[in-house]
Design a protein around this motif. Structure first.
Motif, PDB file in Angstrom:
ATOM      1  N   GLN A   1       0.783  -1.202  -0.149  1.00 33.23           N
ATOM      2  CA  GLN A   1      -0.227   0.153   0.081  1.00 33.23           C
ATOM      3  C   GLN A   1       0.695   1.054   0.081  1.00 33.23           C
ATOM      4  O   GLN A   1       0.607   2.131  -0.773  1.00 33.23           O
ATOM      5  CB  GLN A   1      -0.923   0.045   1.173  1.00 33.23           C
ATOM      6  N   GLU A   2       1.974   1.403   0.716  1.00 31.27           N
ATOM      7  CA  GLU A   2       2.693   2.372   0.853  1.00 31.27           C
ATOM      8  C   GLU A   2       3.486   2.857  -0.416  1.00 31.27           C
ATOM      9  O   GLU A   2       3.816   4.177  -0.489  1.00 31.27           O
ATOM     10  CB  GLU A   2       3.815   2.190   2.027  1.00 31.27           C
ATOM     11  N   LYS A   3       3.651   1.932  -1.374  1.00 32.51           N
ATOM     12  CA  LYS A   3       4.250   2.114  -2.520  1.00 32.51           C
ATOM     13  C   LYS A   3       3.283   2.286  -3.663  1.00 32.51           C
ATOM     14  O   LYS A   3       3.860   2.612  -4.790  1.00 32.51           O
ATOM     15  CB  LYS A   3       5.107   1.045  -2.859  1.00 32.51           C
TER      16      LYS A   3
ATOM     17  N   ILE B   1       3.206   8.629  -6.592  1.00 29.31           N
ATOM     18  CA  ILE B   1       2.967   7.313  -6.323  1.00 29.31           C
ATOM     19  C   ILE B   1       3.715   6.777  -5.091  1.00 29.31           C
ATOM     20  O   ILE B   1       4.895   6.645  -5.188  1.00 29.31           O
ATOM     21  CB  ILE B   1       3.159   6.455  -7.616  1.00 29.31           C
ATOM     22  N   GLY B   2       2.901   6.786  -3.913  1.00 29.18           N
ATOM     23  CA  GLY B   2       3.396   5.935  -2.778  1.00 29.18           C
ATOM     24  C   GLY B   2       3.835   7.038  -1.782  1.00 29.18           C
ATOM     25  O   GLY B   2       4.523   8.315  -2.173  1.00 29.18           O
ATOM     26  N   SER B   3       3.624   6.874  -0.364  1.00 31.81           N
ATOM     27  CA  SER B   3       4.305   7.309   0.642  1.00 31.81           C
ATOM     28  C   SER B   3       5.904   7.183   0.698  1.00 31.81           C
ATOM     29  O   SER B   3       6.636   7.973   1.046  1.00 31.81           O
ATOM     30  CB  SER B   3       3.700   7.260   2.006  1.00 31.81           C
TER      31      SER B   3
ATOM     32  N   GLY C   1      12.683   3.550 -15.028  1.00 37.66           N
ATOM     33  CA  GLY C   1      13.571   4.746 -14.825  1.00 37.66           C
ATOM     34  C   GLY C   1      13.235   5.998 -14.683  1.00 37.66           C
ATOM     35  O   GLY C   1      13.618   6.972 -14.116  1.00 37.66           O
ATOM     36  N   GLU C   2      11.827   6.566 -15.070  1.00 43.75           N
ATOM     37  CA  GLU C   2      11.162   7.697 -14.863  1.00 43.75           C
ATOM     38  C   GLU C   2      10.614   7.908 -13.330  1.00 43.75           C
ATOM     39  O   GLU C   2      10.286   6.940 -12.566  1.00 43.75           O
ATOM     40  CB  GLU C   2       9.988   7.937 -15.555  1.00 43.75           C
ATOM     41  N   GLU C   3      10.435   9.159 -13.101  1.00 40.91           N
ATOM     42  CA  GLU C   3      10.074   9.543 -11.579  1.00 40.91           C
ATOM     43  C   GLU C   3       8.494   9.046 -11.642  1.00 40.91           C
ATOM     44  O   GLU C   3       7.548   9.482 -12.676  1.00 40.91           O
ATOM     45  CB  GLU C   3       9.908  10.781 -11.225  1.00 40.91           C
ATOM     46  N   PRO C   4       7.818   8.346 -10.476  1.00 41.37           N
ATOM     47  CA  PRO C   4       6.359   8.063 -10.699  1.00 41.37           C
ATOM     48  C   PRO C   4       5.555   9.152 -10.281  1.00 41.37           C
ATOM     49  O   PRO C   4       4.841   8.988  -8.937  1.00 41.37           O
ATOM     50  CB  PRO C   4       6.509   6.766  -9.875  1.00 41.37           C
TER      51      PRO C   4
END
Length: 138
Positions: free
Chosen positions: A48-50, A66-68, A100-103
């Motif tokens: 869940q955290e991700k 995306i994600g804490s 490789g990209e930032e989510p």
């Protein structure tokens, strides 16, 4: 009966389709019924955290992250897309991602909708949303 914006996956070939015109028939690919991808919010804590999209205000703009704990973006495990959907489902912004990209995805203040539900699709863990935790999504 299918619903607007539902996602279905073929467990044989991996095709994923989105409903743009709901109907009553069964969706079939590779001669096998397709699986509805449910929108998840709650699951095991580390998963869940991700996966749950987080909306961060940046002045008049918004950032969907995306994600804490930031989701990995590896070739074998990554976020396929992030999207923002208006409450009436008339506005959709989607950003496709590659390893490789930032989510994350930016929403500039030039949109006429103030509230959104955020969703993301992980290639391993499926479809996730922020809608379950908010009575009024940002």
């Amino acid at each position: 009966m299918s619903e607007l914006m539902q996602l279905y996956k073929c467990n044989v070939c991996g095709n994923i389709i989105e409903i743009i015109n709901p109907g009553a028939g069964q969706l079939v690919c590779c001669s096998v019924p397709m699986e509805l991808l449910p929108e998840k919010y709650e699951d095991e804590e580390m998963i869940q955290e991700k996966h749950v999209p987080i909306i961060i205000m940046q002045g008049q703009d918004k950032l969907i992250r995306i994600g804490s704990i930031i989701h990995p973006m590896l070739k074998e495990h990554y976020i396929m897309f992030i999207e923002a959907i208006s409450p009436d489902k008339r506005y959709l912004k989607r950003k496709y991602l590659t390893p490789g990209e930032e989510p994350n995805m930016e929403l500039k203040n030039n949109c006429s909708y103030d509230s959104f539900t955020a969703r993301e699709l992980c290639n391993i863990h499926g479809l996730w949303t922020n809608a379950a935790k908010q009575e009024n999504p940002i």
